[in-house]
Design an enzyme around this catalytic site. Structure first.
Site, PDB file in Angstrom:
ATOM      1  N   HIS A  42      30.768  38.253  41.306  1.00  0.00           N
ATOM      2  CA  HIS A  42      30.561  38.635  42.837  1.00  0.00           C
ATOM      3  C   HIS A  42      31.360  37.472  43.528  1.00  0.00           C
ATOM      4  O   HIS A  42      31.152  36.262  43.136  1.00  0.00           O
ATOM      5  CB  HIS A  42      29.174  38.555  43.376  1.00  0.00           C
ATOM      6  CG  HIS A  42      28.710  38.507  44.694  1.00  0.00           C
ATOM      7  ND1 HIS A  42      28.355  37.318  45.289  1.00  0.00           N
ATOM      8  CD2 HIS A  42      29.107  39.332  45.700  1.00  0.00           C
ATOM      9  CE1 HIS A  42      28.179  37.912  46.502  1.00  0.00           C
ATOM     10  NE2 HIS A  42      28.749  38.784  46.676  1.00  0.00           N
ATOM     11  N   HIS A  85      35.327  33.890  53.301  1.00  0.00           N
ATOM     12  CA  HIS A  85      34.092  34.619  53.508  1.00  0.00           C
ATOM     13  C   HIS A  85      33.592  34.596  54.797  1.00  0.00           C
ATOM     14  O   HIS A  85      33.618  33.720  55.671  1.00  0.00           O
ATOM     15  CB  HIS A  85      32.988  33.451  52.512  1.00  0.00           C
ATOM     16  CG  HIS A  85      31.719  34.166  52.337  1.00  0.00           C
ATOM     17  ND1 HIS A  85      30.942  34.711  53.480  1.00  0.00           N
ATOM     18  CD2 HIS A  85      31.025  34.296  51.362  1.00  0.00           C
ATOM     19  CE1 HIS A  85      29.647  34.965  52.807  1.00  0.00           C
ATOM     20  NE2 HIS A  85      29.804  35.098  51.447  1.00  0.00           N
TER      21      HIS A  85
END
Ligand SMILES: *[C@@H]1O[C@H](CO)[C@@H](O)[C@H](O)[C@H]1NC(C)=O
Length: 289
Positions: A42, A85
């Site tokens: 992930h 992110h």
């Protein structure tokens, strides 16, 4: 002379180990891509020691450790595709093309390995820009393009993918119902389990689909709320138990729960810190190996 050496090595079993296995195991060669479980990294591009980072190993290290399913968040930044992110000011792991180049270099020297990328595209960047990044990284030649939206039973086997050298499968988070250029978009359903509650947190699927008979993915990582601020960061402390093959809260336990609900094991189980715990044992267990 060569045949003698080959013979001797065969006797002690070395030839079997060094034979062209598929993703590390002969038994996987004849399995359809849709019938294997892969442990995935992930946020594979967020690597380092900061509390916000998801992985200890860089993408080459993840591949060397046996991980063949990689996810990354993409964002539009400075007219290019970056791996960031939420925002590129928060966490920025550089341009997509560099990450893809690392993957391509690894694939060049590992010709019997099928690699899967799940890229999220929250900024709805044009797929042609992804194709440019694939071209720039020299990996377009490896991409598998499904002939149409594949049903579960229509996926090629790992050996088919390896023989055709179309060993790179790309799924795109927000565009997976369409096919474009050389990027293979074959995943028709993504069930995203929330690891903290083990309930379905959201389901993405083509409109009109009833969701039957499609592949699914499970998020299996825990976050912690930093000082109760509501800021969630990966829970590294619990990773040994979370990423264990068996036991309470383990990969095996979570995947087993999902299998009960869906009638088949998940196609991918995504972890933070793939180097902690026992991802490969869990993967073998789920593949019946
Ligand atoms: C693969 O097939 C076996 C046998 O039907 C099944 O038990 C398993 O859950 C399948 N795995 C996946 C990922 O579909």
């Amino acid at each position: 002379m060569f045949s003698k050496i080959f013979f001797c090595l065969s006797l002690i079993g070395i030839c079997k180990v060094s034979a062209a296995a598929c993703n590390g195991n002969d038994a996987l060669c004849s399995r359809k891509y849709s019938n294997i479980t892969q442990i995935g990294a992930h946020d594979s591009a967020f690597v380092g020691d900061l509390p916000t980072e998801n992985q200890n190993l860089d993408v080459t290290g993840q591949l060397n450790a046996g991980i063949r399913f990689l996810t990354a968040q993409t964002h539009s930044f400075l007219d290019e595709i970056y791996l960031c992110h939420t925002s590129c000011f928060e966490e920025n792991s550089g341009v997509l093309v560099d990450y893809l180049t690392d993957i391509g270099t690894w694939m060049d020297s590992n010709p019997n390995e099928v690699v899967t990328l799940l890229l999220t595209n929250g900024d709805a960047i044009a797929v042609s820009m992804f194709a440019d990044a694939y071209d720039g990284a020299g990996i377009s030649k490896y991409t598998y393009t499904p002939p149409n939206q594949l049903a579960l039973g229509d996926w090629p086997t790992l050996q088919d993918l390896i023989s055709a050298n179309t060993r790179l499968i790309t799924f795109m988070g927000s565009l997976f119902v369409s096919r474009a250029r050389s990027i293979a978009l074959g995943l028709t359903k993504m069930i995203d389990y929330n690891s903290n509650t083990a309930t379905v947190s959201y389901i993405l699927e083509p409109s009109g689909s009833n969701g039957a008979g499609l592949m699914y993915i499970v998020n299996h990582f825990l976050d912690i709320d930093v000082l109760s601020t509501g800021i969630l960061v990966p829970d590294k402390g619990s990773a040994p138990a979370t990423n264990a093959a068996t036991g309470t809260g383990s990969i095996g336990a979570h995947a087993g729960l999902c299998a009960q609900q869906h009638g088949a094991n998940p196609n991918a189980v995504l972890l933070d810190f793939v180097d902690i715990g026992d991802a490969m044992t869990a993967q073998n267990n789920l593949n019946g190996l």
